[in-house]
Write a protein that holds these residues in place. Structure first.
Motif, short mmCIF file in Angstrom:
data_model
loop_
_atom_site.label_atom_id
_atom_site.label_comp_id
_atom_site.label_asym_id
_atom_site.label_seq_id
_atom_site.Cartn_x
_atom_site.Cartn_y
_atom_site.Cartn_z
N UNK A 88 0.95 -1.17 0.07
CA UNK A 88 0.10 0.12 0.04
C UNK A 88 1.00 1.29 -0.02
N UNK A 89 0.52 2.28 -0.80
CA UNK A 89 1.41 3.39 -0.97
C UNK A 89 0.32 4.67 -0.60
N UNK A 90 0.54 5.57 0.24
CA UNK A 90 -0.32 6.78 0.28
C UNK A 90 0.65 7.73 -0.37
N UNK A 91 -0.02 8.37 -1.51
CA UNK A 91 0.77 9.14 -2.58
C UNK A 91 -0.12 10.44 -2.68
N UNK A 92 0.59 11.32 -2.63
CA UNK A 92 0.22 12.81 -2.94
C UNK A 92 0.65 13.03 -4.74
N UNK A 93 -0.30 13.35 -5.35
CA UNK A 93 -0.17 13.48 -6.76
C UNK A 93 0.86 14.53 -7.29
N UNK A 94 1.14 15.38 -6.41
CA UNK A 94 2.10 16.44 -6.51
C UNK A 94 3.36 16.55 -5.81
N UNK A 95 3.41 15.46 -5.15
CA UNK A 95 4.74 15.37 -4.50
C UNK A 95 5.84 14.68 -5.49
N UNK A 96 7.00 15.49 -5.12
CA UNK A 96 8.41 15.06 -6.19
C UNK A 96 8.66 13.75 -5.65
N UNK A 97 8.79 13.21 -4.39
CA UNK A 97 9.30 12.11 -3.79
C UNK A 97 8.58 10.92 -4.39
N UNK A 98 7.13 11.19 -4.46
CA UNK A 98 6.30 10.07 -4.82
C UNK A 98 6.55 9.77 -6.33
N UNK A 99 6.71 10.71 -7.12
CA UNK A 99 7.16 10.84 -8.70
C UNK A 99 8.41 9.91 -8.60
N UNK A 100 9.48 9.94 -7.96
CA UNK A 100 10.70 9.42 -7.68
C UNK A 100 10.49 8.17 -7.44
N UNK A 101 9.60 7.80 -6.28
CA UNK A 101 9.11 6.46 -5.85
C UNK A 101 8.60 5.58 -6.84
N UNK A 102 7.38 6.32 -7.65
CA UNK A 102 6.79 5.42 -8.90
C UNK A 102 8.05 4.95 -9.82
N UNK A 103 9.13 5.54 -10.20
CA UNK A 103 10.15 5.22 -10.98
C UNK A 103 10.87 4.01 -10.26
N UNK A 104 11.04 4.01 -8.98
CA UNK A 104 11.64 2.87 -8.44
C UNK A 104 10.62 1.73 -8.23
N UNK A 105 9.33 1.93 -8.14
CA UNK A 105 8.32 0.72 -8.39
C UNK A 105 8.35 0.09 -9.74
N UNK A 106 8.84 1.00 -10.76
CA UNK A 106 8.77 0.30 -11.90
C UNK A 106 9.63 -0.73 -12.13
N UNK A 107 10.69 -0.81 -11.32
CA UNK A 107 11.79 -1.83 -11.33
C UNK A 107 11.39 -3.04 -10.32
N UNK A 108 10.34 -2.97 -9.94
CA UNK A 108 9.87 -4.00 -8.96
C UNK A 108 8.67 -5.13 -9.89
N UNK A 109 8.83 -6.28 -9.85
CA UNK A 109 7.94 -7.36 -10.15
C UNK A 109 7.17 -8.16 -9.34
N UNK A 110 6.30 -8.78 -9.76
CA UNK A 110 5.38 -9.75 -9.03
C UNK A 110 4.91 -9.05 -7.60
N UNK A 111 4.17 -7.96 -7.83
CA UNK A 111 3.60 -7.03 -6.82
C UNK A 111 2.30 -6.60 -7.24
N UNK A 112 1.46 -6.53 -6.05
CA UNK A 112 0.03 -5.63 -6.51
C UNK A 112 0.25 -4.49 -5.54
N UNK A 113 0.16 -3.29 -5.99
CA UNK A 113 0.51 -2.02 -5.49
C UNK A 113 -0.91 -1.50 -5.19
N UNK A 114 -1.33 -1.03 -3.97
CA UNK A 114 -2.67 -0.28 -3.80
C UNK A 114 -2.26 1.32 -3.38
#
Length: 196
Positions: A88-114
């Motif tokens: 589960x990720x609590x994310x703010x649409x305009x948070x720059x760190x959330x954007x960076x984290x999304x890029x990191x998540x793209x490297x993770x496989x076999x996961x369900x992200x809420x």
């Protein structure tokens, strides 16, 4: 202690397993007090033999979130690979760190992200409206992916039935003060952006 700190509600109080102190959890912080509540000790207690941070381990227990209590239907759901790992990720649409984290998540496989759209209006005044527009898009996940990667918002007024206000209330209840905040299936909470 309640008399001396009336604005700080005590969530947990118990004898600490060392030095005759009491462990007190108040305002999201773990502190230690003497038996007469004359002195407060703030900081980490480290076991020198094992090098374990006992304060952080206890905070992890106190701040754990019961996965079953989360209204996952109020979150965007993305499944990658077999989806066996859950996050589960609590994310703010305009948070720059959330954007960076999304890029990191793209490297993770076999996961369900809420992803709970958790706008922090004090930091990002337009985030509530943007979150509602993303939720109201015909393809929410696509709208999220486009916006979080620097694209535009979907063309709607954000006036559909959406859980944004409920998510803000949930985040406040869980004392989530920053984004991204991660909650793993075992209940462990990790604040801030972490690498894949």
């Amino acid at each position: 202690l309640t008399q001396r700190c009336p604005q700080s509600p005590i969530s947990s109080l118990r004898p600490a397993p060392y030095s005759g102190l009491f462990e007190v959890y108040l305002d999201g912080q773990l502190v230690y007090v003497d038996a007469k509540a004359q002195y407060i000790f703030a900081g980490d207690v480290i076991d020198l033999k094992s090098r374990d941070n006992l304060t952080q381990a206890r905070l992890n227990q106190l701040q754990a979130v019961d996965w079953k209590s989360l209204p996952l239907n109020n979150a965007l759901k993305a499944v990658k690979g077999d989806g066996t790992r859950k996050l589960v990720v609590f994310s703010d649409v305009d948070c720059p760190y959330c954007r960076k984290f999304e890029a990191e998540l793209s490297k993770v496989d076999n996961i369900t992200i809420y992803t709970f759209l958790y706008p922090i209006e004090g930091l990002h005044p337009k985030a509530i409206q943007a979150s509602k527009q993303i939720w109201c898009a015909p393809d929410r996940n696509k709208a999220w992916d486009v916006y979080i990667s620097g694209g535009g918002l979907p063309k709607n007024d954000g006036q559909c039935a959406n859980p944004v206000d409920a998510t803000i209330a949930l985040g406040n209840k869980l004392k989530i003060s920053g984004t991204p905040t991660l909650i793993f299936a075992n209940g462990q909470r990790v604040p801030g952006m972490v690498p894949a």
